[in-house]
Design a protein around this motif. Sequence first.
Motif, mmCIF file in Angstrom:
data_model
loop_
_atom_site.group_PDB
_atom_site.id
_atom_site.type_symbol
_atom_site.label_atom_id
_atom_site.label_comp_id
_atom_site.label_asym_id
_atom_site.label_seq_id
_atom_site.Cartn_x
_atom_site.Cartn_y
_atom_site.Cartn_z
ATOM 1 N N VAL A 96 0.855 -1.397 -0.231
ATOM 2 C CA VAL A 96 -0.152 0.022 -0.156
ATOM 3 C C VAL A 96 0.638 1.229 0.240
ATOM 4 N N ASN A 97 1.885 1.182 0.748
ATOM 5 C CA ASN A 97 2.629 2.425 1.060
ATOM 6 C C ASN A 97 4.111 2.063 0.309
ATOM 7 N N TRP A 98 4.582 2.952 -0.369
ATOM 8 C CA TRP A 98 5.741 2.436 -1.354
ATOM 9 C C TRP A 98 6.895 3.637 -1.067
ATOM 10 N N ILE A 99 8.294 3.085 -1.062
ATOM 11 C CA ILE A 99 9.370 3.835 -1.145
ATOM 12 C C ILE A 99 9.861 3.504 -2.356
ATOM 13 N N HIS A 100 10.334 4.703 -3.117
ATOM 14 C CA HIS A 100 10.968 4.575 -4.472
ATOM 15 C C HIS A 100 12.605 4.778 -4.112
ATOM 16 N N LEU A 101 13.138 3.788 -4.698
ATOM 17 C CA LEU A 101 14.593 3.680 -4.732
ATOM 18 C C LEU A 101 15.539 4.284 -5.936
ATOM 19 N N LYS A 102 16.607 4.221 -5.921
ATOM 20 C CA LYS A 102 17.340 4.473 -7.191
ATOM 21 C C LYS A 102 17.078 3.346 -8.052
ATOM 22 N N ASN A 103 17.224 3.718 -9.402
ATOM 23 C CA ASN A 103 17.128 2.717 -10.473
ATOM 24 C C ASN A 103 17.941 1.326 -10.075
ATOM 25 N N ALA A 104 17.520 0.375 -10.316
ATOM 26 C CA ALA A 104 18.197 -1.032 -10.101
ATOM 27 C C ALA A 104 19.182 -1.478 -11.059
ATOM 28 N N ILE A 105 18.729 -1.511 -12.297
ATOM 29 C CA ILE A 105 19.345 -1.875 -13.791
ATOM 30 C C ILE A 105 19.363 -0.884 -14.722
ATOM 31 N N VAL A 106 20.580 -0.413 -15.106
ATOM 32 C CA VAL A 106 20.707 0.513 -16.021
ATOM 33 C C VAL A 106 21.608 0.313 -17.268
ATOM 34 N N PRO A 107 21.477 0.745 -18.232
ATOM 35 C CA PRO A 107 22.241 0.596 -19.558
ATOM 36 C C PRO A 107 23.656 0.964 -19.207
ATOM 37 N N THR A 108 24.650 -0.042 -19.180
ATOM 38 C CA THR A 108 26.201 0.288 -18.887
ATOM 39 C C THR A 108 27.087 -0.545 -19.585
ATOM 40 N N LYS A 109 26.535 -1.632 -20.132
ATOM 41 C CA LYS A 109 27.355 -2.491 -20.822
ATOM 42 C C LYS A 109 27.205 -2.710 -22.315
#
Length: 349
Positions: A96-109
């Motif tokens: 119900v209540n959400w905590i937004h974190l930094k992006n988990a998987i991003v283009p790097t390779k």
Amino acid sequence: MKTIVVCVVYFCCVLLSNGKEVHETSHIVSLYRDRSQKNQPGRPYFHFRPLKNWLNDPNGPMYYKGVYHLFYQYNPYGAIFNTTIVWGHSVSHDLVNWIHLKNAIVPTKSFDINSCWSGSTTILPGNKPVVLYTGVNTKNQQVQNLAMPKNLSDPFLKEWKKYSGNPIMTPPDGVKPDNFRDPSTAWKGKDGIWRVVVGGLRSNLGVAILYKSKDFVHWSLHDEPLYFGKNTDIWECPDFYPVSVKSRDGVDNSVIRINLKYVLKASFKSKSHDYYTIGSYDAENEKFLPDSKGLTGSSLDLRYDYGKFYASKTFFDSVKNRRILWGWINESDSSADDIKKEWAGIQVK
């Protein structure tokens, strides 16, 4: 058939809400709805979405060490879909209540430099979550990659690392490099071997392409797909999971017992809807056997939802012994409208 359909619907009943974006994960607090933007017409205050920008497919939902995780396709640079898509990441203790974190998987390779597209999580023995996801490589080819948490003691799993041997699957013969994506949650057979399906298009047939692995790192292509259908275009975001015919409890993907049916779902790109069929799984011959016509691309195919609902993903909630279904709803606004309001897309149940 009627009883099983009711069970599927029951598994998918969850309440969602929106939280406020957190940029510094060292200062995470419990967050509720973002009241500061209540004057934005049409902005949801109940269904899940990040604070701003484009959101589409739900990816890799799971429960880990007391925390629910939801990953999702996200454009960190604006409110419309573009060629740089990452895995957004949010967590909740109650759905119900959400905590937004930094992006988990991003283009790097080289194997995902042009986007990190949809995929799934699987919980390996020892309560070790891993992610399979589609990367768009330097040649704009779609390949399947593996990622795992950097720190298993962190219930928020804020940091992820990519397997050094990626990609672990590449487009097989007969499948164009831009028609090979969205690996499912894997399941383990009686023989101890893992299975996973990847969506694709082969010889104008939508297919659930089947792969097998002993160690979850080295994957081999099975001779035949788990299932295929005509008149559907490419199958995106395939999902395959068991349901009980004796109770309303959810069933883990790798459970093997009698009194089970199986749900095979595919997102038909040409129709922009999610379709499913119920049947049996012939594990010896690696075939899904629908009880009726299956996925045919006709108007008789069953849909999860008869509104705007696409790219859905389920997971087994081991705490409450239920299966939970996430789906993406895209508004009918124009791109200009989305840019003006600075957001697009929500996740629903």
